[in-house]
Scaffold this motif. Structure first.
Motif, PDB file in Angstrom:
ATOM      1  N   ALA A   1     -32.618 -22.084  -8.148  1.00 27.01           N
ATOM      2  CA  ALA A   1     -34.048 -22.564  -7.782  1.00 27.01           C
ATOM      3  C   ALA A   1     -33.140 -23.131  -6.513  1.00 27.01           C
ATOM      4  O   ALA A   1     -33.874 -23.785  -5.257  1.00 27.01           O
ATOM      5  CB  ALA A   1     -33.228 -23.802  -9.052  1.00 27.01           C
ATOM      6  N   ARG A   2     -31.591 -23.612  -6.072  1.00 27.29           N
ATOM      7  CA  ARG A   2     -31.020 -22.947  -4.694  1.00 27.29           C
ATOM      8  C   ARG A   2     -31.961 -22.211  -3.501  1.00 27.29           C
ATOM      9  O   ARG A   2     -31.976 -23.072  -2.058  1.00 27.29           O
ATOM     10  CB  ARG A   2     -29.406 -23.663  -5.130  1.00 27.29           C
ATOM     11  CG  ARG A   2     -29.076 -24.287  -3.389  1.00 27.29           C
ATOM     12  CD  ARG A   2     -29.757 -25.126  -2.603  1.00 27.29           C
ATOM     13  NE  ARG A   2     -29.161 -25.632  -1.848  1.00 27.29           N
ATOM     14  CZ  ARG A   2     -29.206 -26.771  -1.003  1.00 27.29           C
ATOM     15  NH1 ARG A   2     -30.430 -27.115  -1.078  1.00 27.29           N
ATOM     16  NH2 ARG A   2     -28.815 -26.620   0.201  1.00 27.29           N
ATOM     17  N   ILE A   3     -31.437 -21.106  -3.957  1.00 26.03           N
ATOM     18  CA  ILE A   3     -32.043 -20.335  -2.575  1.00 26.03           C
ATOM     19  C   ILE A   3     -33.243 -21.264  -2.438  1.00 26.03           C
ATOM     20  O   ILE A   3     -34.076 -20.571  -1.719  1.00 26.03           O
ATOM     21  CB  ILE A   3     -31.841 -18.962  -3.408  1.00 26.03           C
ATOM     22  CG1 ILE A   3     -30.632 -18.778  -3.675  1.00 26.03           C
ATOM     23  CG2 ILE A   3     -32.515 -18.265  -2.281  1.00 26.03           C
ATOM     24  CD1 ILE A   3     -29.831 -18.620  -1.860  1.00 26.03           C
ATOM     25  N   ALA A   4     -34.874 -21.070  -3.305  1.00 21.86           N
ATOM     26  CA  ALA A   4     -35.775 -21.380  -2.838  1.00 21.86           C
ATOM     27  C   ALA A   4     -35.595 -22.915  -2.073  1.00 21.86           C
ATOM     28  O   ALA A   4     -36.645 -22.638  -1.650  1.00 21.86           O
ATOM     29  CB  ALA A   4     -36.311 -21.341  -4.432  1.00 21.86           C
ATOM     30  N   GLN A   5     -35.178 -23.812  -2.990  1.00 18.97           N
ATOM     31  CA  GLN A   5     -34.929 -24.414  -1.890  1.00 18.97           C
ATOM     32  C   GLN A   5     -34.848 -24.626  -0.023  1.00 18.97           C
ATOM     33  O   GLN A   5     -35.461 -25.225   0.083  1.00 18.97           O
ATOM     34  CB  GLN A   5     -33.869 -26.167  -2.635  1.00 18.97           C
ATOM     35  CG  GLN A   5     -34.191 -27.054  -1.970  1.00 18.97           C
ATOM     36  CD  GLN A   5     -33.003 -28.577  -2.438  1.00 18.97           C
ATOM     37  OE1 GLN A   5     -32.312 -27.653  -2.891  1.00 18.97           O
ATOM     38  NE2 GLN A   5     -33.443 -29.360  -2.315  1.00 18.97           N
ATOM     39  N   MET A   6     -33.427 -24.039   0.201  1.00 16.61           N
ATOM     40  CA  MET A   6     -33.683 -23.594   0.915  1.00 16.61           C
ATOM     41  C   MET A   6     -34.398 -22.481   1.728  1.00 16.61           C
ATOM     42  O   MET A   6     -34.185 -23.056   2.523  1.00 16.61           O
ATOM     43  CB  MET A   6     -31.827 -22.536   1.150  1.00 16.61           C
ATOM     44  CG  MET A   6     -31.075 -23.042  -0.027  1.00 16.61           C
ATOM     45  SD  MET A   6     -29.770 -22.393  -0.175  1.00 16.61           S
ATOM     46  CE  MET A   6     -29.247 -21.296   1.081  1.00 16.61           C
TER      47      MET A   6
ATOM     48  N   TYR B   1     -34.298 -13.141  -1.731  1.00 16.01           N
ATOM     49  CA  TYR B   1     -34.934 -13.918  -3.297  1.00 16.01           C
ATOM     50  C   TYR B   1     -35.778 -13.056  -4.658  1.00 16.01           C
ATOM     51  O   TYR B   1     -35.042 -13.408  -6.229  1.00 16.01           O
ATOM     52  CB  TYR B   1     -35.964 -15.109  -3.057  1.00 16.01           C
ATOM     53  CG  TYR B   1     -36.185 -15.840  -3.685  1.00 16.01           C
ATOM     54  CD1 TYR B   1     -35.145 -17.068  -4.569  1.00 16.01           C
ATOM     55  CD2 TYR B   1     -37.276 -16.051  -3.828  1.00 16.01           C
ATOM     56  CE1 TYR B   1     -35.842 -18.027  -5.170  1.00 16.01           C
ATOM     57  CE2 TYR B   1     -37.945 -17.531  -5.393  1.00 16.01           C
ATOM     58  CZ  TYR B   1     -36.686 -17.937  -5.574  1.00 16.01           C
ATOM     59  OH  TYR B   1     -37.000 -19.066  -6.452  1.00 16.01           O
ATOM     60  N   PRO B   2     -36.405 -12.281  -4.409  1.00 12.71           N
ATOM     61  CA  PRO B   2     -36.845 -11.168  -5.321  1.00 12.71           C
ATOM     62  C   PRO B   2     -35.685 -11.123  -6.603  1.00 12.71           C
ATOM     63  O   PRO B   2     -36.086 -10.954  -7.895  1.00 12.71           O
ATOM     64  CB  PRO B   2     -37.295 -10.215  -4.912  1.00 12.71           C
ATOM     65  CG  PRO B   2     -38.168 -10.428  -3.474  1.00 12.71           C
ATOM     66  CD  PRO B   2     -36.528 -11.379  -2.766  1.00 12.71           C
ATOM     67  N   CYS B   3     -33.851 -10.098  -5.918  1.00 11.05           N
ATOM     68  CA  CYS B   3     -32.970 -10.151  -6.727  1.00 11.05           C
ATOM     69  C   CYS B   3     -33.250 -11.653  -7.464  1.00 11.05           C
ATOM     70  O   CYS B   3     -32.727 -11.195  -8.693  1.00 11.05           O
ATOM     71  CB  CYS B   3     -31.723  -9.608  -6.338  1.00 11.05           C
ATOM     72  SG  CYS B   3     -30.366  -9.008  -6.725  1.00 11.05           S
ATOM     73  N   MET B   4     -32.992 -12.841  -7.002  1.00 13.61           N
ATOM     74  CA  MET B   4     -32.819 -13.916  -7.982  1.00 13.61           C
ATOM     75  C   MET B   4     -33.374 -14.292  -8.833  1.00 13.61           C
ATOM     76  O   MET B   4     -33.154 -14.660 -10.202  1.00 13.61           O
ATOM     77  CB  MET B   4     -31.599 -14.674  -6.985  1.00 13.61           C
ATOM     78  CG  MET B   4     -30.538 -14.080  -6.299  1.00 13.61           C
ATOM     79  SD  MET B   4     -29.922 -15.610  -5.636  1.00 13.61           S
ATOM     80  CE  MET B   4     -28.896 -17.260  -6.926  1.00 13.61           C
ATOM     81  N   TRP B   5     -34.727 -14.467  -8.255  1.00 15.50           N
ATOM     82  CA  TRP B   5     -35.815 -15.157  -9.322  1.00 15.50           C
ATOM     83  C   TRP B   5     -35.585 -13.880  -9.999  1.00 15.50           C
ATOM     84  O   TRP B   5     -36.535 -14.551 -10.845  1.00 15.50           O
ATOM     85  CB  TRP B   5     -37.217 -14.592  -7.954  1.00 15.50           C
ATOM     86  CG  TRP B   5     -38.081 -15.652  -8.759  1.00 15.50           C
ATOM     87  CD1 TRP B   5     -38.434 -17.040  -9.743  1.00 15.50           C
ATOM     88  CD2 TRP B   5     -39.233 -14.730  -9.101  1.00 15.50           C
ATOM     89  NE1 TRP B   5     -39.720 -17.215  -9.750  1.00 15.50           N
ATOM     90  CE2 TRP B   5     -40.007 -15.984 -10.133  1.00 15.50           C
ATOM     91  CE3 TRP B   5     -39.621 -13.673  -9.055  1.00 15.50           C
ATOM     92  CZ2 TRP B   5     -41.754 -15.635 -10.265  1.00 15.50           C
ATOM     93  CZ3 TRP B   5     -40.938 -13.530  -9.393  1.00 15.50           C
ATOM     94  CH2 TRP B   5     -41.458 -14.250  -9.974  1.00 15.50           C
ATOM     95  N   GLY B   6     -36.123 -12.554  -9.659  1.00 14.88           N
ATOM     96  CA  GLY B   6     -36.448 -11.479 -10.535  1.00 14.88           C
ATOM     97  C   GLY B   6     -35.697 -11.359 -12.198  1.00 14.88           C
ATOM     98  O   GLY B   6     -35.584 -11.467 -12.816  1.00 14.88           O
TER      99      GLY B   6
END
Length: 201
Positions: free
Chosen positions: A167-172, A127-132
């Protein structure tokens, strides 16, 4: 507070450190020396190939409701994000096919592939890669660089479609419900790898 919200709280000060990094600051101004970006581009290309493998490893373990998302993310990364790298490689003279992983790339990809042995933990680690990048793109787009090549990079990660995937990864992550303390540990480690990666050159 959800697990993903806790991860965001952990990540904000680490995101500020990325914004202050000379490589990111140079992209933001549009004056980053070409050899620096060329080296980063080659390393990130190799990183993303393994990032696709991480998505594939997680997809094998995914519940039915997440499987399509992971397949779509692997497809988007391989075709859309790597298309940007291939396009920019011509403009910066990067040798994507001849590049060899440096230490930062080796340690980061090994961390991700190992973390992906556990489904929920693997999501937290990646997640850090996508969110960052989504966060950096949105922040830098507020005053986008005039230099067209760096602006194209900013625009890619500021895209609302990329924010929606993030946002979808966060939900997952929340649905997978990994141990919160372990998720925070892995997320923080991933953010540390992200910061180190900007020093690749």
């Amino acid at each position: 507070m959800t697990i993903s919200e806790k991860l965001h709280a952990v990540g904000r000060p680490l995101l500020r450190a990325q914004l202050e990094h000379p490589t990111v600051a140079g992209i933001a101004r549009g004056d980053l020396p070409e050899p620096v970006f060329r080296s980063w581009l080659e390393q990130d290309y190799l990183f993303l190939l393994d990032y696709v493998r991480v998505f594939a490893r997680l997809a094998w373990q995914a519940p039915d409701g997440h499987l399509g998302d992971l397949v779509d993310l692997a497809h988007t990364t391989y075709h859309d994000e790597l298309r940007l790298h291939r396009s920019l490689s011509a403009e910066f003279g990067a040798d994507l096919e001849g590049a060899v992983k440096g230490p930062a790339c080796v340690t980061y990809t090994a961390f991700l592939l190992e973390s992906a042995a556990s489904y929920g933990e693997g999501l937290a680690a990646l997640y850090p890669c996508m969110w960052g990048y989504s966060s950096l793109g949105q922040i830098l787009a507020e005053n986008s660089p005039a230099e067209s090549r760096y602006r194209a990079w900013v625009d890619t990660y500021a895209d609302p479609a990329f924010a929606a995937l993030t946002a979808r990864i966060a939900q997952m992550i929340d649905e997978a419900a990994p141990d919160p303390a372990r998720a925070e540990e892995l997320f923080a480690e991933g953010m540390a790898h992200e910061l180190a990666f900007w020093s690749v050159p």
